[in-house]
Design a protein around this motif. Structure first.
Motif, PDB file in Angstrom:
ATOM      1  N   PHE A 339      -7.907  -0.662   9.200  1.00 26.62           N
ATOM      2  CA  PHE A 339      -6.764  -1.551   8.818  1.00 26.62           C
ATOM      3  C   PHE A 339      -6.743  -2.230   7.790  1.00 26.62           C
ATOM      4  O   PHE A 339      -5.623  -2.261   7.063  1.00 26.62           O
ATOM      5  CB  PHE A 339      -7.103  -2.327  10.076  1.00 26.62           C
ATOM      6  CG  PHE A 339      -6.456  -1.866  11.433  1.00 26.62           C
ATOM      7  CD1 PHE A 339      -7.107  -1.471  12.436  1.00 26.62           C
ATOM      8  CD2 PHE A 339      -4.926  -1.373  11.490  1.00 26.62           C
ATOM      9  CE1 PHE A 339      -6.740  -0.703  13.671  1.00 26.62           C
ATOM     10  CE2 PHE A 339      -4.465  -0.835  12.597  1.00 26.62           C
ATOM     11  CZ  PHE A 339      -5.255  -0.541  13.705  1.00 26.62           C
ATOM     12  N   PHE A 342      -5.432   0.212   5.453  1.00 28.36           N
ATOM     13  CA  PHE A 342      -3.795   0.217   5.430  1.00 28.36           C
ATOM     14  C   PHE A 342      -2.921  -0.942   4.881  1.00 28.36           C
ATOM     15  O   PHE A 342      -2.173  -0.653   4.046  1.00 28.36           O
ATOM     16  CB  PHE A 342      -3.583   0.220   6.911  1.00 28.36           C
ATOM     17  CG  PHE A 342      -3.836   1.395   7.745  1.00 28.36           C
ATOM     18  CD1 PHE A 342      -4.276   1.620   8.908  1.00 28.36           C
ATOM     19  CD2 PHE A 342      -4.045   2.793   7.021  1.00 28.36           C
ATOM     20  CE1 PHE A 342      -4.625   2.838   9.751  1.00 28.36           C
ATOM     21  CE2 PHE A 342      -4.345   3.969   7.708  1.00 28.36           C
ATOM     22  CZ  PHE A 342      -4.580   3.932   8.977  1.00 28.36           C
ATOM     23  N   ILE A 345      -2.730  -0.148   1.419  1.00 27.75           N
ATOM     24  CA  ILE A 345      -1.904   0.608   1.182  1.00 27.75           C
ATOM     25  C   ILE A 345      -0.204   0.036   1.298  1.00 27.75           C
ATOM     26  O   ILE A 345       0.562   0.437   0.588  1.00 27.75           O
ATOM     27  CB  ILE A 345      -1.991   1.777   2.227  1.00 27.75           C
ATOM     28  CG1 ILE A 345      -3.112   2.859   2.012  1.00 27.75           C
ATOM     29  CG2 ILE A 345      -0.550   2.772   2.102  1.00 27.75           C
ATOM     30  CD1 ILE A 345      -3.666   3.882   3.018  1.00 27.75           C
ATOM     31  N   ALA A 346      -0.185  -0.923   2.199  1.00 29.17           N
ATOM     32  CA  ALA A 346       1.198  -1.402   2.275  1.00 29.17           C
ATOM     33  C   ALA A 346       1.378  -2.234   0.943  1.00 29.17           C
ATOM     34  O   ALA A 346       2.413  -2.132   0.571  1.00 29.17           O
ATOM     35  CB  ALA A 346       1.025  -2.192   3.238  1.00 29.17           C
ATOM     36  N   ILE A 349       2.294   0.529  -1.833  1.00 33.74           N
ATOM     37  CA  ILE A 349       3.510   0.867  -1.870  1.00 33.74           C
ATOM     38  C   ILE A 349       4.643  -0.113  -2.125  1.00 33.74           C
ATOM     39  O   ILE A 349       5.548   0.108  -2.908  1.00 33.74           O
ATOM     40  CB  ILE A 349       3.665   1.334  -0.001  1.00 33.74           C
ATOM     41  CG1 ILE A 349       2.931   2.768  -0.140  1.00 33.74           C
ATOM     42  CG2 ILE A 349       5.345   1.588  -0.018  1.00 33.74           C
ATOM     43  CD1 ILE A 349       3.188   3.103   1.320  1.00 33.74           C
ATOM     44  N   LEU A 353       6.369   1.234  -5.628  1.00 37.04           N
ATOM     45  CA  LEU A 353       7.413   2.025  -5.055  1.00 37.04           C
ATOM     46  C   LEU A 353       8.714   1.505  -5.799  1.00 37.04           C
ATOM     47  O   LEU A 353       9.612   2.251  -6.015  1.00 37.04           O
ATOM     48  CB  LEU A 353       7.506   2.362  -3.576  1.00 37.04           C
ATOM     49  CG  LEU A 353       8.440   3.392  -3.042  1.00 37.04           C
ATOM     50  CD1 LEU A 353       8.023   4.757  -3.620  1.00 37.04           C
ATOM     51  CD2 LEU A 353       8.393   3.478  -1.518  1.00 37.04           C
ATOM     52  N   THR A 374       4.464  -6.396   6.889  1.00 35.25           N
ATOM     53  CA  THR A 374       3.497  -5.281   6.700  1.00 35.25           C
ATOM     54  C   THR A 374       2.195  -5.864   6.729  1.00 35.25           C
ATOM     55  O   THR A 374       1.235  -5.627   7.482  1.00 35.25           O
ATOM     56  CB  THR A 374       3.747  -4.184   5.460  1.00 35.25           C
ATOM     57  OG1 THR A 374       3.856  -5.019   4.431  1.00 35.25           O
ATOM     58  CG2 THR A 374       4.958  -3.388   5.889  1.00 35.25           C
ATOM     59  N   LEU A 378      -0.986  -6.102   9.740  1.00 35.30           N
ATOM     60  CA  LEU A 378      -1.898  -5.122   9.683  1.00 35.30           C
ATOM     61  C   LEU A 378      -3.233  -5.831   9.427  1.00 35.30           C
ATOM     62  O   LEU A 378      -4.275  -5.319   9.706  1.00 35.30           O
ATOM     63  CB  LEU A 378      -1.836  -4.179   8.514  1.00 35.30           C
ATOM     64  CG  LEU A 378      -0.868  -3.029   8.475  1.00 35.30           C
ATOM     65  CD1 LEU A 378      -0.440  -2.563   7.229  1.00 35.30           C
ATOM     66  CD2 LEU A 378      -1.097  -2.114   9.414  1.00 35.30           C
TER      67      LEU A 378
ATOM     68  N   THR B  21       1.563   2.706  11.284  1.00 34.67           N
ATOM     69  CA  THR B  21       1.350   1.996   9.669  1.00 34.67           C
ATOM     70  C   THR B  21       2.293   2.383   8.965  1.00 34.67           C
ATOM     71  O   THR B  21       3.187   1.464   8.503  1.00 34.67           O
ATOM     72  CB  THR B  21      -0.098   2.280   8.979  1.00 34.67           C
ATOM     73  OG1 THR B  21      -1.032   1.860  10.040  1.00 34.67           O
ATOM     74  CG2 THR B  21      -0.013   1.173   7.994  1.00 34.67           C
ATOM     75  N   LEU B  24       5.784   1.217  10.275  1.00 33.20           N
ATOM     76  CA  LEU B  24       5.896  -0.032   9.916  1.00 33.20           C
ATOM     77  C   LEU B  24       6.385  -0.431   8.564  1.00 33.20           C
ATOM     78  O   LEU B  24       7.136  -1.224   8.252  1.00 33.20           O
ATOM     79  CB  LEU B  24       4.530  -0.993  10.157  1.00 33.20           C
ATOM     80  CG  LEU B  24       4.422  -2.486  10.299  1.00 33.20           C
ATOM     81  CD1 LEU B  24       5.214  -2.988  11.379  1.00 33.20           C
ATOM     82  CD2 LEU B  24       3.176  -2.843   9.950  1.00 33.20           C
ATOM     83  N   ILE B  25       5.461   0.348   7.590  1.00 32.76           N
ATOM     84  CA  ILE B  25       5.677   0.067   6.168  1.00 32.76           C
ATOM     85  C   ILE B  25       7.232   0.710   5.769  1.00 32.76           C
ATOM     86  O   ILE B  25       7.933  -0.051   5.195  1.00 32.76           O
ATOM     87  CB  ILE B  25       4.742   0.866   5.302  1.00 32.76           C
ATOM     88  CG1 ILE B  25       3.555   0.098   5.441  1.00 32.76           C
ATOM     89  CG2 ILE B  25       5.226   0.753   3.886  1.00 32.76           C
ATOM     90  CD1 ILE B  25       2.082   0.889   4.838  1.00 32.76           C
ATOM     91  N   ALA B  28       9.868  -1.900   7.160  1.00 32.95           N
ATOM     92  CA  ALA B  28      10.013  -2.986   6.592  1.00 32.95           C
ATOM     93  C   ALA B  28      10.521  -3.002   4.965  1.00 32.95           C
ATOM     94  O   ALA B  28      11.109  -3.578   4.434  1.00 32.95           O
ATOM     95  CB  ALA B  28       8.389  -3.590   6.495  1.00 32.95           C
ATOM     96  N   PHE B  29      10.182  -1.704   4.401  1.00 34.30           N
ATOM     97  CA  PHE B  29      10.795  -1.360   3.009  1.00 34.30           C
ATOM     98  C   PHE B  29      12.046  -1.298   2.967  1.00 34.30           C
ATOM     99  O   PHE B  29      12.801  -1.947   2.276  1.00 34.30           O
ATOM    100  CB  PHE B  29       9.924  -0.140   2.551  1.00 34.30           C
ATOM    101  CG  PHE B  29      10.087   0.088   1.208  1.00 34.30           C
ATOM    102  CD1 PHE B  29      11.021   0.997   0.418  1.00 34.30           C
ATOM    103  CD2 PHE B  29       9.150  -0.425   0.398  1.00 34.30           C
ATOM    104  CE1 PHE B  29      11.221   1.003  -0.835  1.00 34.30           C
ATOM    105  CE2 PHE B  29       9.495  -0.299  -1.207  1.00 34.30           C
ATOM    106  CZ  PHE B  29      10.411   0.363  -1.487  1.00 34.30           C
TER     107      PHE B  29
END
Lengths: 555, 136
Positions: A339, A342, A345-346, A349, A353, A374, A378, B21, B24-25, B28-29
């Motif tokens: 987790f 994760f 990763i959130a 991104i 991104l 996020t 998490l 996950t 969720l991401i 939210a994005f």
């Protein structure tokens, strides 16, 4: 003259590195470190003596800047910070001697480390030369941004670099372990210890940045999910994951491949963070000016090292063993680490991104609310798993020692409680006051006693003298609105007050008429958060001390 | 057989978590994307009714007025100007002629004044004003 000497030393260091790579100079790492110490010394000397023939000193210093900030100014700019970076990397390289590695292992390690140093020295020479000179040195400098003239901010970068570069040790150790197929328990222990060192410094560095932002910039805010903050947090998260997985491998001998990967990941993420930050691609409060050359050079450097790591990992695989069923305790830990991955990763991104999308439709930004939606959710599974996992293990007569061993985890919980309370109970009040007025702000009794002008070393300020009336007594304090004449900029020097477990921040502004605007920000129970963070760092240091002792005992 | 089932269920659990996950991401994005526009773009693309707007421009010289803690000024980009109202303490780097970013929304009734809840005035290590040019 000074600049020429510095640049000469830089070229000498590059030559020594190249020679050391191929011909293995005896004590080569010491020689390179001495060259870098010399370079840094010259650079520091130039800053302290206001040598404006160096472009860097001209752009970032001023004769009236206080001495402490002239010294800190050496690493306050990009070029200077990269010089410090190279120096610290070289010092870490030298510290490998303390590990008393077998000679073949050590020479491969030296080779890789020197190669890394060389990459950065090339970058330093080609992309961020601190010794760039002006033909006719000006008489006065342009001054460092006054907002950066602060103590906690001056020691923030060195700690960050010590942390970030600290991850080069587990990185190099794991690469060399793969090459030599040496996965002895001793190596894993060394991976563990070097990761602890790096993580301690990095946590301290990030904390210092938060502390600075809290009272200087953010007005009570200590984390903004600013891209640069996120890019420092990602290596931290990967470091935490690496730490825990290495611990499993050390105790049970399983998950060796995962252990190697999780020890290489933090440093590689540091390289990528460095590239993104210094290229100026990010829109943030920490912005560096957009510099394509730097970005390109750093990208090449990062891609090279990522590629090399992947190549080594694939070329020297760890032989797979019979599958051992995970114990439930390990399963819990791995789930928690999953987790945390994760959450990283959130973060990745959310940071990268928007940058990517910006190329296609310019003007896209991501509100920081994304991170609350996020990152925080998490982290709930790991935070739930943690007490459960600890409770399962603390069932012996060694209660006291167990509490000590879990200092960092206790600190984490304290911090989480502090964060939750201070966020939900956060309060703000702004009002206009006259001298002698007494008002209720955020349920606190505040009086503006007096206003006077203050003349600082490079600023002039309007200072408000206040009295806070508490049940326990009176607190007298000042808050200022400063004008730095060298940069013609205005800056608010807030007052930070401790009221039990809570804190108050007071801002003071002079209005065009005879009144003053006063803003009070209340952060209840935030001391729990700060103590929690400090406990986390202390726990890491404690862990280091106990493990080094064990090592010394066994020798 | 039992081992295979255990392995499968572990993999399944991992995939579920990963899927969850990423959903969720992704959500939210999508919900938190903000568009950073110039004053000209606000009128060109008719963004006055947006609930979350981020506008970047320059504080017009001699347009800053204070009424206690209420401040009003004009945000310009050389083409259009937007009247902005902000309540609170202005950020330290805020002054006339400075590049700023305002976040907020237009007043719901008349849509003529921009109510900013956040004002950002920043500059980098080497100060270079970042002015976005509106499409000509």
């Amino acid at each position: 003259m000074t600049g020429l000497l510095g640049e000469g030393l830089l070229l000498l260091s590059i030559c020594v590195c190249i020679y050391h790579l191929f011909f293995k100079l005896h004590y080569g790492d010491v020689v390179i470190t001495l060259c870098l110490v010399g370079m840094f010394g010259i650079f520091l000397y130039a800053h302290v003596t206001d040598d404006f023939s160096l472009v860097n000193v001209y752009q970032h210093s001023h004769t009236q800047k206080p001495l402490l900030y002239k010294i800190a100014g050496t690493w306050g700019s990009h070029e200077g910070s990269m010089l410090l970076w190279c120096l610290l990397l070289s010092v870490y390289h030298m510290s490998a001697r303390l590990l008393r590695l077998p000679s073949k292992f050590q020479s491969t390690l030296t080779f890789l480390f020197t190669l890394l140093l060389l990459s950065f020295l090339f970058f330093l020479y080609m992309g961020s030369n601190p010794f760039e000179r002006l033909l006719t040195p000006p008489l006065e400098g342009q001054d460092l941004n006054p907002v950066l003239q602060d103590f906690s901010l001056s020691i923030h970068p060195p700690h960050l670099y010590l942390g970030t570069l600290g991850f080069s040790m587990p990185f190099m150790l794991s690469l060399t372990s793969l090459i030599h197929k040496d996965i002895a328990r001793e190596r894993i222990r060394q991976l563990h210890i070097t990761t602890i060192v790096a993580l301690s410094f990095l946590t301290t560095g990030i904390l210092l940045g938060s502390v600075w932002a809290y009272y200087e910039l953010g007005w009570g805010g200590w984390w903004f999910f600013d891209p640069v903050e996120n890019l420092a947090l990602i290596p931290w998260l990967l470091g935490v994951i690496g730490l825990h997985i290495t611990l499993i491998t050390f105790k049970k001998g399983t998950h060796i491949r995962l252990c190697m990967i999780s020890n290489m990941a933090p440093f590689l993420s540091c390289l990528l963070s460095l590239t993104l930050i210094r290229s100026g691609l990010l829109n943030s409060v920490h912005s560096f000016a957009l510099d394509e050359k730097r970005g390109l050079l750093l990208s090449i450097l990062s891609v090279f090292w990522v590629a090399l790591s992947v190549l080594i990992y694939r070329k020297y695989p760890i032989p797979s063993r019979a599958v051992v069923e995970d114990k439930p305790g390990d399963k819990l830990l791995l789930t928690a680490m999953g987790f945390i991955t994760f959450s990283a990763i959130a973060l990745i991104i959310g940071t990268i991104l928007p940058l990517f999308l910006d190329f296609f439709k310019s003007g896209i930004t991501l509100s920081h609310r994304y991170f609350f939606e996020t990152f925080i959710p998490l982290w709930i599974p790991p935070l739930v798993i943690l007490p459960f996992a600890i409770w399962r293990r603390v069932r012996r007569r060694t209660m006291g020692r167990d509490i000590l061993r879990h200092t960092s985890h206790i600190g984490l919980f304290l911090a989480v409680i502090g964060i939750a309370l201070s966020s939900f109970l956060h309060d703000e009040d702004t009002c206009v006051m006259k001298v002698g007025e007494r008002r209720q702000l955020c349920h606190y009794d505040l009086e503006l006693l007096n206003v006077r002008t203050v003349n600082g070393p490079n600023y002039k300020a309007v200072q408000g003298q206040f009295c806070l009336y508490l049940n326990s007594g009176e607190k007298h304090f000042e808050a200022e609105e400063r004008f730095y004449w060298t940069q013609e900029s205005r800056h608010l020097e807030s007052a930070l007050l401790n009221t039990g477990l809570s804190q108050l921040i007071v801002l003071f502004v002079k209005n065009p008429d005879t009144t003053y605007t006063v803003k009070v920000i209340s952060k209840p129970f935030i001391m729990l958060m700060w103590s929690g963070f400090v406990l986390m760092i202390l726990g890491l240091i404690l862990s280091f001390i106990t493990r080094v002792k064990v090592l010394k005992k066994s020798l | 057989m039992k081992l295979k089932l255990k392995r499968f269920s572990t993999l399944f659990a991992i995939l579920c978590c990963m899927g969850g996950t990423f959903i969720l991401i992704g959500l939210a994005f999508k919900n938190n994307i903000r568009f950073f526009v110039t004053p000209a773009q606000v009128y060109e693309e008719n963004l006055i009714h947006h609930t979350h707007l981020r506008i970047g421009g320059v504080v017009q010289e001699k347009s800053l007025l204070h009424k206690g803690i209420n401040h009003t000024f004009y945000l310009i980009d050389g083409i259009m100007s937007i009247p902005v109202k902000y309540t609170g303490i202005l950020p330290a780097l805020f002054k006339e002629g400075q590049t700023v970013v305002v976040e907020g929304h237009f007043d719901p009734e008349k849509g003529t004044e921009f109510m900013a809840h956040t004002i950002l005035a920043k500059h980098d290590e080497n100060y270079k004003p970042l002015l976005k040019k509106a499409p000509s």
